[in-house]
Motif scaffolding. Structure first.
Motif, PDB file in Angstrom:
ATOM      1  N   THR A 176       0.860  -1.182   0.000  1.00  0.00           N
ATOM      2  CA  THR A 176       0.000   0.000   0.000  1.00  0.00           C
ATOM      3  C   THR A 176       0.894   1.229   0.000  1.00  0.00           C
ATOM      4  N   ALA A 177       0.669   2.147  -0.938  1.00  0.00           N
ATOM      5  CA  ALA A 177       1.516   3.331  -1.079  1.00  0.00           C
ATOM      6  C   ALA A 177       0.649   4.574  -1.192  1.00  0.00           C
ATOM      7  N   SER A 178       1.183   5.701  -0.747  1.00  0.00           N
ATOM      8  CA  SER A 178       0.482   6.975  -0.868  1.00  0.00           C
ATOM      9  C   SER A 178       0.487   7.443  -2.315  1.00  0.00           C
ATOM     10  N   THR A 179      -0.549   8.163  -2.705  1.00  0.00           N
ATOM     11  CA  THR A 179      -0.596   8.764  -4.039  1.00  0.00           C
ATOM     12  C   THR A 179      -0.031  10.180  -4.043  1.00  0.00           C
ATOM     13  N   LEU A 180       0.398  10.666  -2.881  1.00  0.00           N
ATOM     14  CA  LEU A 180       0.808  12.068  -2.754  1.00  0.00           C
ATOM     15  C   LEU A 180       2.312  12.273  -2.670  1.00  0.00           C
ATOM     16  N   GLY A 181       3.088  11.208  -2.724  1.00  0.00           N
ATOM     17  CA  GLY A 181       4.533  11.379  -2.755  1.00  0.00           C
ATOM     18  C   GLY A 181       5.254  10.389  -1.877  1.00  0.00           C
ATOM     19  N   PRO A 182       6.571  10.255  -2.057  1.00  0.00           N
ATOM     20  CA  PRO A 182       7.340   9.293  -1.269  1.00  0.00           C
ATOM     21  C   PRO A 182       7.367   9.688   0.203  1.00  0.00           C
ATOM     22  N   GLY A 183       7.170   8.714   1.054  1.00  0.00           N
ATOM     23  CA  GLY A 183       7.188   8.974   2.484  1.00  0.00           C
ATOM     24  C   GLY A 183       5.877   9.474   3.053  1.00  0.00           C
ATOM     25  N   ALA A 184       4.913   9.787   2.190  1.00  0.00           N
ATOM     26  CA  ALA A 184       3.618  10.267   2.684  1.00  0.00           C
ATOM     27  C   ALA A 184       2.835   9.105   3.282  1.00  0.00           C
ATOM     28  N   ASN A 185       2.055   9.406   4.301  1.00  0.00           N
ATOM     29  CA  ASN A 185       1.220   8.408   4.953  1.00  0.00           C
ATOM     30  C   ASN A 185      -0.212   8.503   4.440  1.00  0.00           C
ATOM     31  N   ARG A 186      -1.050   7.593   4.881  1.00  0.00           N
ATOM     32  CA  ARG A 186      -2.486   7.728   4.623  1.00  0.00           C
ATOM     33  C   ARG A 186      -2.940   9.089   5.131  1.00  0.00           C
ATOM     34  N   THR A 187      -3.757   9.773   4.344  1.00  0.00           N
ATOM     35  CA  THR A 187      -4.214  11.090   4.765  1.00  0.00           C
ATOM     36  C   THR A 187      -5.332  10.972   5.796  1.00  0.00           C
TER      37      THR A 187
END
Length: 432
Positions: free
Chosen positions: A282-293
């Protein structure tokens, strides 16, 4: 829905607006748009022209009240409308089958072959099985998915209408998770399994399909509370394995699953074994290192697509607080990172630490609220068409097949006025 500074956008849109031209060039590609206020719009895209002239509006087809989705298949086009089918006395959406016009008649409206009720309010998606016998339509506000037989372009009476409910509201803000919201109904490449992401339930319902008369619920994929499952896409990696990518609208994630036990052979009626579903990453769509919003609806991921060669994945991001251009998240795909995953594994990396999805960039869509986008059907997927719902336009972006990055606007067409209500603009854009 949101507040925007509109003046800057009007300047941008006017710079790229174009007029409809009388006939498509021989090098053009057909593009179709489901537009809530205008119907199904057919365009010719000529990549040899500059951005201000490359998109030519050829025809407009009345496709019910607020067309919500379009799906091409062979020489047919299928669509769903949001409501008022067959007239204002009904809240249900409609399902439509259209015959393609001949090339010499491409400027004519599409030819309606058949239509029927979608059996629910908010027709939002439709898909067709690999063998062309079964159509599935999702109704987001009516909390239903309807199954229909198809024969020679005729949509038959529904064989199933699945109704969904939830025990209690999810953590999503406002009304985003107050009821079951099936946002799609997508067949896997084998055509034997149907996946229904439910934004309200934080669940994906899985059905085994052996034709329109045999659709059996076999499994639920439960994801983290507040994910908001919206759409899925698939990438075949072998005869018996497919990767499925699920976009989470509310927490702005993309989740990778391996589907094992499928039959991706070329034959139309292969035998599937027991379906095994494995969570990979599971990966963020907002950038590397970003968490679930947080579940605050500031950012809302919308669509997901993978290239024909399986090397790159894209997800559209919608920011509801800024008037700046929204973005496409770009990932490199490393299938070998999960090649040895087992049905019980939740590992996301190999021994070397490589992940299945490697974040590359956020590229601008040059529009506001990209509800939907699609990759061009050529082998290299050289173009990305984006339907921007609030800026009420279509942009075509050039894609670099080697790097995966989206490199600039090669087409733009303004469809109407800037629309903060999201009630008028484009819902889907597909290449014919």
């Amino acid at each position: 829905m949101i507040t925007y500074i509109m003046i800057a956008f009007f300047v941008f849109l006017l710079a790229y607006s174009v007029a409809a031209a009388p006939a498509p060039a021989s090098t053009s590609i057909t593009l179709r748009v489901a537009h809530q206020a205008r119907g199904i719009l057919t365009f010719a895209f000529d990549p040899s022209q500059d951005a201000s002239k490359s998109l030519q509006l050829l025809s407009t087809t009345n496709a019910g009240r607020k067309p919500g989705w379009i799906h091409p298949r062979g020489d047919m086009l299928y669509s769903v409308s949001r409501t008022n089918f067959p007239d204002n006395s009904s809240k249900s959406g409609g399902v439509f089958a259209w015959g393609e016009t001949a090339l010499s008649q491409v400027q004519s409206p599409l030819n309606l072959m058949s239509s029927t009720s979608s059996n629910g309010l908010g027709g939002v998606y439709c898909d067709i099985s690999k063998d062309g016998r079964t159509l599935a339509a999702a109704n987001i506000d009516g909390s239903t998915v309807s199954i229909y037989p198809l024969k020679s372009g005729v949509i038959g009476d529904p064989t199933f209408v699945f109704k969904y409910t939830i025990e209690k509201p999810g953590p999503g803000k406002d009304e985003s998770q107050t009821q079951a919201y099936p946002h799609a109904a997508s067949f896997d490449p084998s055509g034997k399994f149907l996946f229904v992401p439910d934004r309200g339930a934080d669940m994906v319902y899985v059905y085994q399909v052996d034709g329109p008369e045999s659709v059996k619920h076999i499994h639920n994929i439960t994801v983290a509370a507040g994910t908001g499952p919206r759409h899925v896409t698939f990438s075949k990696v072998s005869i018996s394995r497919t990767f499925m990518y699920l976009v989470g609208e509310i927490d702005n994630t993309v989740t990778v699953f391996a589907l094992d036990g499928v039959d991706n052979s070329a034959c139309k009626s292969g035998e599937n074994g027991e379906l095994r579903i494995t969570h990979i990453q599971t990966a963020s769509t907002l950038g590397p290192g970003a968490n679930r919003t947080a579940f605050v609806n500031e950012d809302l991921a919308s669509e997901v697509a993978v290239t024909n060669d399986g090397r790159f994945l894209y997800v559209s991001n919608r920011n509801t607080k800024s008037y700046d251009s929204d973005t496409l998240a770009v990932y490199a795909v490393h299938p070998s990172a999960s090649a040895s995953a087992s049905s019980s594994s939740t590992n996301t990396t190999t021994g070397s630490g490589q992940q299945h999805l490697e974040f590359l960039a956020l590229n601008p869509t040059h529009g506001k609220i990209p509800r939907h986008f699609s990759l061009s059907p050529d082998a290299e997927n050289r173009f990305v068409a984006v339907g921007n719902q609030v800026s009420n336009d279509v942009t075509v972006l050039a894609r670099n097949p080697k790097t995966g990055l989206v490199e600039g606007v090669v087409g733009n067409y303004t469809l109407g006025e800037f629309d903060e209500t999201t009630e008028l603009g484009p819902m889907a854009v597909v290449w014919a």
